[in-house]
Structures are given as C-alpha cells and as structure tokens.
Design an enzyme around this catalytic site. Structure first.
Site, PDB file in Angstrom:
ATOM      1  N   GLU A  85      47.654  78.846  40.752  1.00  0.00           N
ATOM      2  CA  GLU A  85      46.033  78.759  40.889  1.00  0.00           C
ATOM      3  C   GLU A  85      45.869  79.533  42.254  1.00  0.00           C
ATOM      4  O   GLU A  85      44.942  79.165  43.223  1.00  0.00           O
ATOM      5  CB  GLU A  85      45.849  77.234  41.116  1.00  0.00           C
ATOM      6  CG  GLU A  85      45.953  76.451  39.973  1.00  0.00           C
ATOM      7  CD  GLU A  85      45.227  77.008  38.817  1.00  0.00           C
ATOM      8  OE1 GLU A  85      44.206  77.826  38.879  1.00  0.00           O
ATOM      9  OE2 GLU A  85      45.639  76.569  37.528  1.00  0.00           O
ATOM     10  N   GLY A  86      46.567  80.675  42.661  1.00  0.00           N
ATOM     11  CA  GLY A  86      46.303  81.213  43.690  1.00  0.00           C
ATOM     12  C   GLY A  86      47.288  81.117  44.676  1.00  0.00           C
ATOM     13  O   GLY A  86      47.286  80.052  45.072  1.00  0.00           O
TER      14      GLY A  86
END
Lengths: 249, 595
Positions: B441-442
């Site tokens: 997620e990043g």
C-alpha cells in the site's frame, strides 16, 4: 414451557490470573470478565430447545454485581427472552446463589432450570445440586444430552467410566457438562435486538434471602511450579521409577 | 495477568477516555448505540478471534497455501473462521441496519476487527479484502454491477481482490500494460499479467471478484489513462449465479516471508482472449476510484502494523513476567531463586519502548478512524476539517506504525532471547508478518514523497495549519503538572516543523524536486514522531483524569510510557531537523558507481 437459565459473571477463561501479593485472592483489577463457559452451554441448550419448539420462553438470571448486566445482555443476544439480575456486591457463594434462585423459581415457576455444572472461578460444582435440594426438584447433573418429552426430561450424564441416562419428572434441574453442545456466538444484529429485551433488577432483600458468605477464604496460593521432566530409556525403567520413585504403582 | 490479545482496558481507554466516542454515539446515525453495545460487539469479536482465528495462525504459517492442479489448497480452519466471521456480522459491522449491518462507527468497527488481525492477520485479510473491494463497488459502480457483485460479496459468497501491480510496475502504476478492449455489448476484454494479488485465488466463496486496473487503448497517457474493471473468476448466468469460467488463470503462488496464510498470487488475464471485464464508473478514472479505497486501506495497514506491534509487546511482557534468569546485582547468594527477567532494567527498557511505540501507533490509528467518522457523520465544518487532516496524515498513519511496529517486534524477539529466534515461540512470526507493512500500500519511501512532495502543500498547507491547531488545543488543555513537561516539549517542536517545512519549500523552488525531496524520509519520520508525541500527550492527559483506585497501575503505566517517549524518542528528531534545514546532500550526491 418456560426455562430458567442461571448464569454467572466470572473472569474470562483466556485470562491468565495471578495471585495477589497478600494471598487473599486473585488480582481482578481491570481484568476481562465474561459469562462462565458452562453457563454459555446452558444458554445454548435452552435456545436449542426453543428452536425445536419445546420451550416457549427463556429467562436468564444472574446473582452478582451491577456489571453482570453485561452477561445477561449476552444471554439475551444468544436467544434468552428476558432476564433478571439479583444485584449484590457480596462475594456470592453456592448456597447463597441457590437460595436466591429458589426464590426466583418460586416466582417464575419454570418447568426446567438449566445451569452450568460449575463456575470456573470457584470450581465448586454445588449450586445446581443445592437448588434441587432446596426446591425439591429432581436433578440431572453433568448432562451431555438432554431430551424433553411428555412432561419428562431424559438426561444423559457423564459419569466416571461411562454414561448414565436418568429420566426426571418436570419441573427439574439440569446441570451442563462440556460436551452437551457448542455454544454459538452473539452476532452483531442479535446484540442490537437484545438491547430491547427486558432486564429486571432485584435485590436479595426483595427475595427475602441472605447472601452473606458462609465460607471464609483463609489463603490463596499459586499452584506449585512444575518440575522438569526426564526422558526414560526404556519401559522397564519407567515401570521401575513409577514403582520406586513416584510410588504410584 | 497479561492478555496477549488487544487489552480491553486499553481499548476502553483509547475509545472512551482518549477519544470522546460518547459524543460520536449521540449523533443520529449511532443513536441506537451505547458503550454497552460496543462492548458487547467487542466481546463477540474477542471470543471469536480466540476460538477460531488464534488456533491456526501458526499452522497456516507453517503449512502455507499450496498450488495443486490449478487450485489453491489451504487448511480447513481458514474457511471455518471466515464463515464464522461473516455469520457473526463483522463484514457488515459498519453497514446500515437496513442492509443487515450493525451501523457501528468506524472507530468501534476497527476496534472489533483489530481483535482478529491481532491474532491472525493472514486469515483476517480475506474478509478485509472483500470489505475494501466492496467499498469501491458501492461508491463507484453502476447499480447493475452492485446487484451482481456487491450483494453476494457482503454475504461472503464472493471474495474480492485488488489487482494493481504488474511484474514490471508496482509503485509506478503509470506504466501498467494490462489492456481493456471495449466490446459491442458494453463489456471489455482484459489482457495482461498481475502479480502480488492477495487472495487472488482461494476456495472460500463461490466466486472471486477482481478489481483490475487496466488501460483502454487510445486513452490518455500515464495515470490519467487508467480505468477500473470488475473481473470475476466465474461469469454470472441469468440468475446471477457463477457459471462459465472467465479467462483468469492462476499462474502461481508467491512464497513470502510472512503473512503466509494469505495467498499471494500471479494472475494471467486473457491468455485465451476471453477474459470479460466490466467497467467501474467512468473510463480513465480508475486510479481515483482505487485511491479512495487505498486511502482507507492505508489507515488499515498502519492499524494492522500497530496491532502486531502491540501483540509482540504483550507476548514479550507475558514472557518476561514468567521467565526467570539471574539475580539482582546486589544478591551474592546463588542459592537464592532466580528472578523474572522483567526485574532487570534493560528488559524493562525493551518492554517500555515497545509500549511507547505500539500504544502511540494504536492511538494514531484510532484517531484516523475517528476522522473517517467525522467525514461521514460530522457537520460540514467538522467533515471538511477531518478530510483535510486525514488527507495530510494518511502517509503518517500508514508509515509510522509500520516502521515502529516492526521495530517493536524486533525488541519482542530480544526479550525472548534465543527462544525468540526459534520457531517454537510466536514472536518471530509476528515480526515476519509485520515486515510486510512498510512495503505494501505504498512503501515508506513513496509516502515520504507523498507527504513532502504533495500533501503538505495541498490546499495552501491548511492541513498542516490545522494539525498545528489541534496539537496546540491539547497542549493548552494540559493542566496536570505531570503532563506539562510533555506539553512544553511538544509545543517547542511546532515552530521547528514549520521552519523545516519552509526551508524545504525554498529548496523545492530553488533546487527542484529531486534535490529537495531527497530527504523526504527524514521529514516523514519527523512529522511521524511529532504526531506520536502528540498521541502520548493525549494519552497522558487522559490517564491523569482516571480516578478509580483500580486504574492506578494502568494510569501510571501510561504516564511512564509518555515520559519515556518524550525523554528518549522525541529528541531523536533533532538530527532530522538539522539535516533537513541545511538540505543535506549525502544520499543525493552519492553516485551509483561509488558503491
């Protein structure tokens, strides 16, 4: 047919309790409390009887602090129709509980009382038997199977070395053992429904009973630490040690 | 008396004493709720987590899902847990009553689901993925797609995934190559490869709904040309039941360091040119839709990391109280019994650091969920402010708990000593599971760039101003002398953050983004530590307000952890401040060939 299900608020079975430094009991400060697991089995059995059409009303009852309302709400989320709290801050003991329950039985006149065989805090295993004696009802303890038909209840009991089946005439007291059923979980929608079910609060004085403890706790000790084991070289050595060191055979 | 799952006293503290959830419950949407209903929901969550999730956490780690004849084989306990979770109503905990939900506030629903993540993040990922994918469909897809896919997803009959990453494009989504070609009937044919797709194959439901990012030929370049599609494993028949197999093939399972209970898959779409996909919303808006989900997912990742940080802390605390080793420095008598290792100050340091990290991370996550509640149910000003603040804080809420949760787990292993390094004890798995969180997620690097390159400057930096105001409000509300040193230290930090931000702003203008953002990680760490310190001030203020004798130890514990954070942790950011101010070029000037 009405069934009464007494339940108890106890320390949650997952909590690792520690003995207080002064040995007066176990430390319960900020500890998670929950419904006694044997009581959950009792509630579940009552709900199953209702689902089968045998029971029409389930009344849950607890004798304990105001916070025991939480466990009564849980019982109602699991399927009890209404509940009664006999509020007390006393350290309740089996005889006191049984007396209070007798008073409730006299008022409610249930045809069946289903309760846990014991609570995991005191491990007394007395309340059901005392209630049966006080009310004169027959008792079927340690139930692993319950069948109600024709004004009677057939209870399969877990006894040493096997199973015993007894038939009791209603009204009767049944205490639950672990293998009777696997309780369900209180689902979120049912928790919301339970909010709207009635919960009556009474006091011991309302019932005319005295809950003062009769048994005094002298001291509470943690179990002795387990000693390290050994690996034996042969069956003969094991037998020899059991005979001569452990002296158990 | 150590409960190794999420401690109920601490949860009550976070929800009702640090955050004012009572006020939230007075809003119309939550008026059916009270502390009692939330506690009851937590009871069920805790029980279910203990009974049906904790039991196979280690088993699924040891015996990870296998790929047999094109199918995934996993342990039976996973399906049993998944079904019980849905049956008890947790998938729909946030949903409205009329949708069969419990209409719980985000913050309370998060507290419930935290129980499951804490003891078994691998299995819990499956319902989480359904909820996340379901949100995107609910918010952006047509009524037809909602009826076809969302309804069965919410019943747990269909599972969901997010298919973004491709073998050559992970962080760089602009470069994805999956194509979606429009057909006469309005559907699309999807062709491409995706990788690291969690839950991409499983036998838990009757169908799998993949949310796939792909490009429609002829569309705009880069991220502006990305569209979002629903791509089911089985296409639906007239009755909406899964029927014909769609052309989505499991190319293989990926073998991971941790989180092994969750399948991670390589998927091939359209190998036989027959992969049907259905456009979600409008063409070329895919990334925007996906990011709406990603933002929530990012708060969720931070929260998951906080929970595992907490889990390791509680496991090591329990161990330190029981494990005996050595005697105090003053004891010369070797026949005296050995003492529990918690009696040694350095072990307490390891525990206190974990507590300081994990409980700040938890507080931060709940603060984030409360902002989501404000966006959904607050008045216009509250909602706008919350949106501004959440947007700014998302990189912090995702990253700080991920980075420091793993550090906490590292210390948990240290408390266990040699035992902690073995697979016989649970903390090494917690550490491995948590190690994913700074990556997915990043990555932390991406979030540093997002914060310093974008978020800080958005809306004329009003987010940053609002953050400073919120912090100052808690500083001003500090009255107890035990908390005042914390308030002063935090207050002193604010002008420093401001001046660093201005300095980087100037560097951006004069030296360009590559140079000015080269130390974005330090900036993210600085803001993260300031937010964590703020969370400790809030917890300390709430702790001194506790008056019951039963809470004395609990409150002292909170105060001591706050003291530790302000004494040892907050000062660590001074280096970041100095280097950011001067625009240090160590990493920037390092040349590839010099390594």
């Amino acid at each position: 047919m009405k069934v009464l299900v007494p339940i108890k608020r106890v320390v949650d079975y997952n909590v690792k309790v520690r003995v207080k430094a002064d040995n007066t009991g176990v430390d319960l400060a900020n500890v998670k409390m929950a419904m006694n697991p044997f009581c959950e089995i009792a509630v579940e059995e009552a709900v199953r009887l209702k689902e089968k059409g045998v029971v029409t009303e389930i009344v849950a009852v607890s004798i304990g602090p105001k916070t025991a309302q939480e466990q009564l709400r849980t019982a109602m989320a699991l399927g009890a129709d209404r509940s009664i709290l006999v509020e007390t801050d006393e350290d309740v003991q089996p005889l006191g509980i049984a007396k209070a329950l007798k008073a409730i039985v006299d008022e409610e006149k249930p045809e069946l009382v289903i309760l846990g065989k014991q609570a995991i805090d005191g491990d007394n295993n007395q309340t059901g038997q005392m209630l049966a004696a006080l009310t004169g009802m027959p008792q079927g303890t340690f139930a692993s199977e319950v069948n109600v038909a024709d004004g009677k209840v057939k209870v399969t009991r877990e006894i040493d070395g096997g199973l015993q089946t007894v038939e009791l005439t209603l009204p009767a007291v049944v205490t639950t053992d672990l293998r009777l059923n696997e309780p369900r979980y209180a689902s979120l929608p049912n928790i919301m429904k339970a909010k709207k079910k009635p919960l009556d609060t009474k006091t011991a004085a309302d019932l005319g009973v005295d809950l003062t403890p009769r048994v005094t706790t002298v001291s509470v000790e943690a179990p002795a630490e387990r000693q390290a084991g050994i690996i034996v070289g042969s069956v003969d050595e094991l037998v020899e040690k059991l005979k001569n060191e452990a002296k158990v055979i | 008396m150590t409960d190794t799952i999420l401690d109920r006293r601490d949860l009550r503290f976070q929800l009702f004493e640090v955050l004012d959830t009572d006020t939230l419950l007075s809003r119309p949407r939550f008026q059916e709720h009270s502390r009692e209903t939330i506690e009851a929901a937590l009871d069920t969550a805790e029980k279910l987590a203990q009974d049906k999730f904790a039991n196979h956490n280690a088993l699924c780690d040891k015996e990870e899902p296998r790929f047999v004849d094109g199918k995934v084989v996993m342990r039976d306990e996973v399906k049993e847990a998944f079904e019980a979770y849905i049956e008890a109503g947790f998938l729909a905990a946030r949903a409205s009553f009329d949708e069969g939900g419990m209409q719980l506030p985000e913050v309370a629903a998060a507290a419930c689901t935290g129980m499951f993540t804490c003891v078994n993040p691998g299995t819990t990922a499956y319902p989480f993925l359904i909820a996340a994918a379901g949100n995107v469909i609910r918010n952006f897809a047509s009524e037809t797609l909602k009826q076809q896919f969302l309804a069965p997803m919410m019943e747990g009959r269909f599972t969901g995934t997010m298919a973004l990453t491709e073998p050559h494009a992970g962080s760089s989504l602009a470069d994805i190559r999956t194509r979606a070609v429009p057909q006469d009937d309005g559907s699309y044919r999807i062709k491409g490869n995706k990788i690291f797709i969690s839950g991409g194959e499983n036998e838990l439901g009757d169908n799998i709904v993949h949310l796939v990012l792909a490009k429609i030929p002829g569309g705009p370049e880069g991220v502006k040309g990305i569209s979002l599609f629903v791509v089911p494993k089985y296409r639906l028949d007239e009755q909406g039941e899964p029927a014909e197999r769609n052309d989505v093939i499991l190319a293989g399972l990926i073998h991971k360091l941790g989180y092994r209970g969750t399948t991670s898959t390589a998927l091939t779409f359209g190998d036989n040119d027959d992969c049907h996909g259905y456009l979600v919303g409008e063409a070329h808006q895919g990334l925007r839709y996906m990011f709406q989900m990603m933002n929530e997912a990012r708060v969720g990742v931070g929260y998951g990391a906080a929970l595992l940080g907490y889990r390791g802390y509680r496991l090591s605390l329990d161990y330190a109280r029981d494990r005996t080793q050595g005697r105090s420095a003053e004891t010369a008598d070797f026949s005296a019994p050995m003492i529990p290792i918690i009696e040694h100050a350095d072990v307490r340091r390891l525990l206190l650091t974990q507590k300081a990290y994990a409980e700040a991370a938890l507080a931060m996550s709940f603060y984030g969920y409360r902002l989501v509640d404000e966006i959904q149910t607050g008045d216009e000003t509250q909602a706008n402010d919350a949106a501004l603040l959440l947007d700014l804080l998302t990189p912090v809420l995702k990253t700080w708990p991920s980075e420091f949760g793993v550090k906490a787990n590292d210390m948990a292993i240290q408390v266990f000593g040699g035992a902690g390094y073995t697979r016989e004890y649970p903390v090494e798995q917690v550490w491995r599971d948590n190690r994913l969180n700074p990556i997915h997620e990043g990555t932390t690097g991406i979030h540093g760039l997002d914060l310093l390159g974008r978020k800080v400057w958005q809306a004329e930096s009003r987010g940053l101003v609002l953050l400073a105001q919120r912090i100052m409000a808690d500083v001003s509300a500090t009255t107890d002398s035990r908390c005042q040193p914390f308030a002063c230290a935090l207050q002193d930090m604010l002008p420093k953050v401001q001046s660093v931000t201005e300095a980087v702003g100037k560097q951006l203008a004069s030296e360009g983004a590559t140079a000015a953002l080269s130390n974005a990680n330090a900036y993210l760490q600085l803001v993260g530590h300031v937010v964590a310190a703020w969370m400790w001030l809030r917890q300390a203020n709430a702790a001194v307000a506790l008056t019951s004798a039963e809470d004395e130890d609990f409150a002292n514990g909170k105060l001591q952890a706050a003291r530790y954070f302000f004494q040892w942790e907050l000062p660590r950011v001074e280096t970041d401040i100095t280097r950011l101010q001067e625009g240090d070029r160590s990493s920037l000037d390092m040349q590839n060939r010099w390594f």
